[in-house]
Scaffold this motif. Structure first.
Motif, PDB file in Angstrom:
ATOM      1  N   UNK A 120      11.574  41.873 -11.712  1.00  0.00           N
ATOM      2  CA  UNK A 120      11.217  40.516 -11.298  1.00  0.00           C
ATOM      3  C   UNK A 120      12.259  39.509 -11.799  1.00  0.00           C
ATOM      4  N   UNK A 121      12.781  39.727 -12.981  1.00  0.00           N
ATOM      5  CA  UNK A 121      13.822  38.835 -13.502  1.00  0.00           C
ATOM      6  C   UNK A 121      15.111  38.991 -12.697  1.00  0.00           C
ATOM      7  N   UNK A 122      15.448  40.214 -12.337  1.00  0.00           N
ATOM      8  CA  UNK A 122      16.624  40.454 -11.502  1.00  0.00           C
ATOM      9  C   UNK A 122      16.520  39.667 -10.200  1.00  0.00           C
ATOM     10  N   UNK A 123      15.364  39.722  -9.563  1.00  0.00           N
ATOM     11  CA  UNK A 123      15.175  39.016  -8.293  1.00  0.00           C
ATOM     12  C   UNK A 123      15.258  37.506  -8.478  1.00  0.00           C
ATOM     13  N   UNK A 124      14.748  37.019  -9.581  1.00  0.00           N
ATOM     14  CA  UNK A 124      14.811  35.579  -9.848  1.00  0.00           C
ATOM     15  C   UNK A 124      16.253  35.116 -10.014  1.00  0.00           C
ATOM     16  N   UNK A 125      17.042  35.870 -10.770  1.00  0.00           N
ATOM     17  CA  UNK A 125      18.451  35.509 -10.971  1.00  0.00           C
ATOM     18  C   UNK A 125      19.222  35.644  -9.658  1.00  0.00           C
ATOM     19  N   UNK A 126      18.898  36.646  -8.876  1.00  0.00           N
ATOM     20  CA  UNK A 126      19.530  36.837  -7.572  1.00  0.00           C
ATOM     21  C   UNK A 126      19.346  35.584  -6.711  1.00  0.00           C
ATOM     22  N   UNK A 127      18.109  35.081  -6.671  1.00  0.00           N
ATOM     23  CA  UNK A 127      17.800  33.932  -5.812  1.00  0.00           C
ATOM     24  C   UNK A 127      18.407  32.629  -6.330  1.00  0.00           C
ATOM     25  N   UNK A 128      18.274  32.412  -7.634  1.00  0.00           N
ATOM     26  CA  UNK A 128      18.614  31.099  -8.182  1.00  0.00           C
ATOM     27  C   UNK A 128      20.068  30.966  -8.609  1.00  0.00           C
ATOM     28  N   UNK A 129      20.742  32.083  -8.854  1.00  0.00           N
ATOM     29  CA  UNK A 129      22.102  32.023  -9.386  1.00  0.00           C
ATOM     30  C   UNK A 129      23.119  32.717  -8.480  1.00  0.00           C
ATOM     31  N   UNK A 130      22.844  33.967  -8.125  1.00  0.00           N
ATOM     32  CA  UNK A 130      23.854  34.737  -7.382  1.00  0.00           C
ATOM     33  C   UNK A 130      24.071  34.196  -5.975  1.00  0.00           C
ATOM     34  N   UNK A 131      23.000  33.920  -5.244  1.00  0.00           N
ATOM     35  CA  UNK A 131      23.153  33.436  -3.871  1.00  0.00           C
ATOM     36  C   UNK A 131      23.946  32.130  -3.801  1.00  0.00           C
ATOM     37  N   UNK A 132      23.625  31.114  -4.602  1.00  0.00           N
ATOM     38  CA  UNK A 132      24.421  29.876  -4.514  1.00  0.00           C
ATOM     39  C   UNK A 132      25.900  30.092  -4.820  1.00  0.00           C
ATOM     40  N   UNK A 133      26.215  30.985  -5.742  1.00  0.00           N
ATOM     41  CA  UNK A 133      27.616  31.221  -6.089  1.00  0.00           C
ATOM     42  C   UNK A 133      28.336  31.985  -4.977  1.00  0.00           C
ATOM     43  N   UNK A 134      27.647  32.906  -4.342  1.00  0.00           N
ATOM     44  CA  UNK A 134      28.267  33.638  -3.233  1.00  0.00           C
ATOM     45  C   UNK A 134      28.467  32.732  -2.025  1.00  0.00           C
ATOM     46  N   UNK A 135      27.552  31.792  -1.802  1.00  0.00           N
ATOM     47  CA  UNK A 135      27.686  30.870  -0.668  1.00  0.00           C
ATOM     48  C   UNK A 135      28.979  30.063  -0.736  1.00  0.00           C
ATOM     49  N   UNK A 136      29.514  29.896  -1.943  1.00  0.00           N
ATOM     50  CA  UNK A 136      30.749  29.125  -2.114  1.00  0.00           C
ATOM     51  C   UNK A 136      32.013  29.946  -1.855  1.00  0.00           C
ATOM     52  N   UNK A 137      31.878  31.249  -1.703  1.00  0.00           N
ATOM     53  CA  UNK A 137      33.039  32.118  -1.483  1.00  0.00           C
ATOM     54  C   UNK A 137      33.590  31.922  -0.069  1.00  0.00           C
ATOM     55  N   UNK A 138      34.898  31.658   0.085  1.00  0.00           N
ATOM     56  CA  UNK A 138      35.473  31.574   1.428  1.00  0.00           C
ATOM     57  C   UNK A 138      35.272  32.894   2.188  1.00  0.00           C
ATOM     58  N   UNK A 139      34.796  32.797   3.400  1.00  0.00           N
ATOM     59  CA  UNK A 139      34.618  33.986   4.233  1.00  0.00           C
ATOM     60  C   UNK A 139      33.337  34.750   3.976  1.00  0.00           C
ATOM     61  N   UNK A 161      33.767  37.887   6.267  1.00  0.00           N
ATOM     62  CA  UNK A 161      34.196  37.716   7.658  1.00  0.00           C
ATOM     63  C   UNK A 161      35.187  38.779   8.094  1.00  0.00           C
ATOM     64  N   UNK A 162      36.092  39.170   7.178  1.00  0.00           N
ATOM     65  CA  UNK A 162      37.118  40.148   7.533  1.00  0.00           C
ATOM     66  C   UNK A 162      37.715  40.728   6.257  1.00  0.00           C
ATOM     67  N   UNK A 163      38.651  41.649   6.421  1.00  0.00           N
ATOM     68  CA  UNK A 163      39.262  42.339   5.294  1.00  0.00           C
ATOM     69  C   UNK A 163      39.989  41.361   4.374  1.00  0.00           C
ATOM     70  N   UNK A 164      40.678  40.378   4.946  1.00  0.00           N
ATOM     71  CA  UNK A 164      41.418  39.428   4.119  1.00  0.00           C
ATOM     72  C   UNK A 164      40.472  38.636   3.217  1.00  0.00           C
ATOM     73  N   UNK A 165      39.344  38.171   3.775  1.00  0.00           N
ATOM     74  CA  UNK A 165      38.374  37.418   2.974  1.00  0.00           C
ATOM     75  C   UNK A 165      37.785  38.287   1.869  1.00  0.00           C
ATOM     76  N   UNK A 166      37.491  39.545   2.179  1.00  0.00           N
ATOM     77  CA  UNK A 166      36.936  40.424   1.161  1.00  0.00           C
ATOM     78  C   UNK A 166      37.936  40.671   0.037  1.00  0.00           C
ATOM     79  N   UNK A 167      39.185  40.913   0.399  1.00  0.00           N
ATOM     80  CA  UNK A 167      40.201  41.153  -0.618  1.00  0.00           C
ATOM     81  C   UNK A 167      40.439  39.908  -1.467  1.00  0.00           C
ATOM     82  N   UNK A 168      40.421  38.739  -0.836  1.00  0.00           N
ATOM     83  CA  UNK A 168      40.632  37.499  -1.577  1.00  0.00           C
ATOM     84  C   UNK A 168      39.496  37.227  -2.553  1.00  0.00           C
ATOM     85  N   UNK A 169      38.310  37.746  -2.256  1.00  0.00           N
ATOM     86  CA  UNK A 169      37.134  37.507  -3.105  1.00  0.00           C
ATOM     87  C   UNK A 169      37.040  38.481  -4.264  1.00  0.00           C
TER      88      UNK A 169
END
Length: 207
Positions: A120-139, A161-169
């Motif tokens: 349950x703690x993992x899911x809470x951190x996923x929602x409140x912390x990980x998702x917002x930080x990933x949303x800021x990643x280009x691509x 979006x593509x291989x370049x975005x994944x590699x850059x991240x």
């Protein structure tokens, strides 16, 4: 929501034929089954490793298809030149889509294990912390978390979006992943990168 993942080690020379078979035969057949909410397929063209995931409205719907899916799995393994597919069943614990993936999409999958008592703690951190930080990643396109509540095994898939975005991240994602693991006392078992060969999941936003 639940998911069944099938991992095959294909002969790279048979990969295109296998993808075509899953797209033209397996996907239409699975889509007609009661409770199915789509299919996705990840491929590593260098190693031949493929992961086909079907999503289901409930655990009961997934269980009801096990025999039909087994026959399709055996046929697909022949098309891929693969033997002994590995099959796992999961709860779809979270699904977040910022954008649709697109035909050039790539994915990074992280397999981990956590104490089931802390899920349950993992899911809470996923929602409140990980998702917002990933949303800021280009691509960045989407993030999903598959979970086995009994063992604590989990599979986290980030789509770009593509291989370049994944590699850059990669470096930034590694930093976030390591921080996430330390904070939640997770043991990462593997990280791998794939092309998204098929993206037909209709799982709704689950966060």
């Amino acid at each position: 929501m639940h998911a069944r993942s099938t991992t095959l080690m294909a002969d790279p020379d048979h990969l295109d034929a296998g993808i075509t078979d899953v797209r033209d035969s397996v996907l239409p057949a699975v889509s007609e089954m009661d409770g199915c909410v789509g299919l996705s397929m990840l491929c590593d063209r260098d190693s031949g490793r493929c992961i086909v995931t079907t999503a289901w409205e409930s655990e009961a719907a997934m269980a009801a298809t096990s025999e039909a899916i087994r026959r399709m799995r055996e046929r697909a393994a022949e098309e891929f030149g693969a033997t002994a597919p590995e099959v796992r069943e999961w709860e779809i614990a979270a699904m977040h889509r910022l954008h649709a993936p697109g035909d050039a999409a790539c994915a990074r999958v992280t397999w981990s294990r956590v104490d089931p008592a802390t899920i349950d703690r993992v899911l809470d951190v996923f929602r409140t912390d990980l998702i917002p930080r990933m949303d800021e990643m280009p691509g960045f396109r989407s993030l999903s978390l598959l979970l086995d509540r009994q063992t604590g095994d989990n599979s986290l898939t980030a789509v770009y979006a593509d291989r370049r975005a994944m590699e850059a991240s990669r470096q930034r994602a590694m930093y976030i992943r390591d921080e996430f693991r330390r904070r939640l006392h997770m043991s990462a078992t593997e990280v791998a990168e794939f092309d998204v060969a098929l993206h037909h999941l209709r799982v709704p936003e689950l966060v």
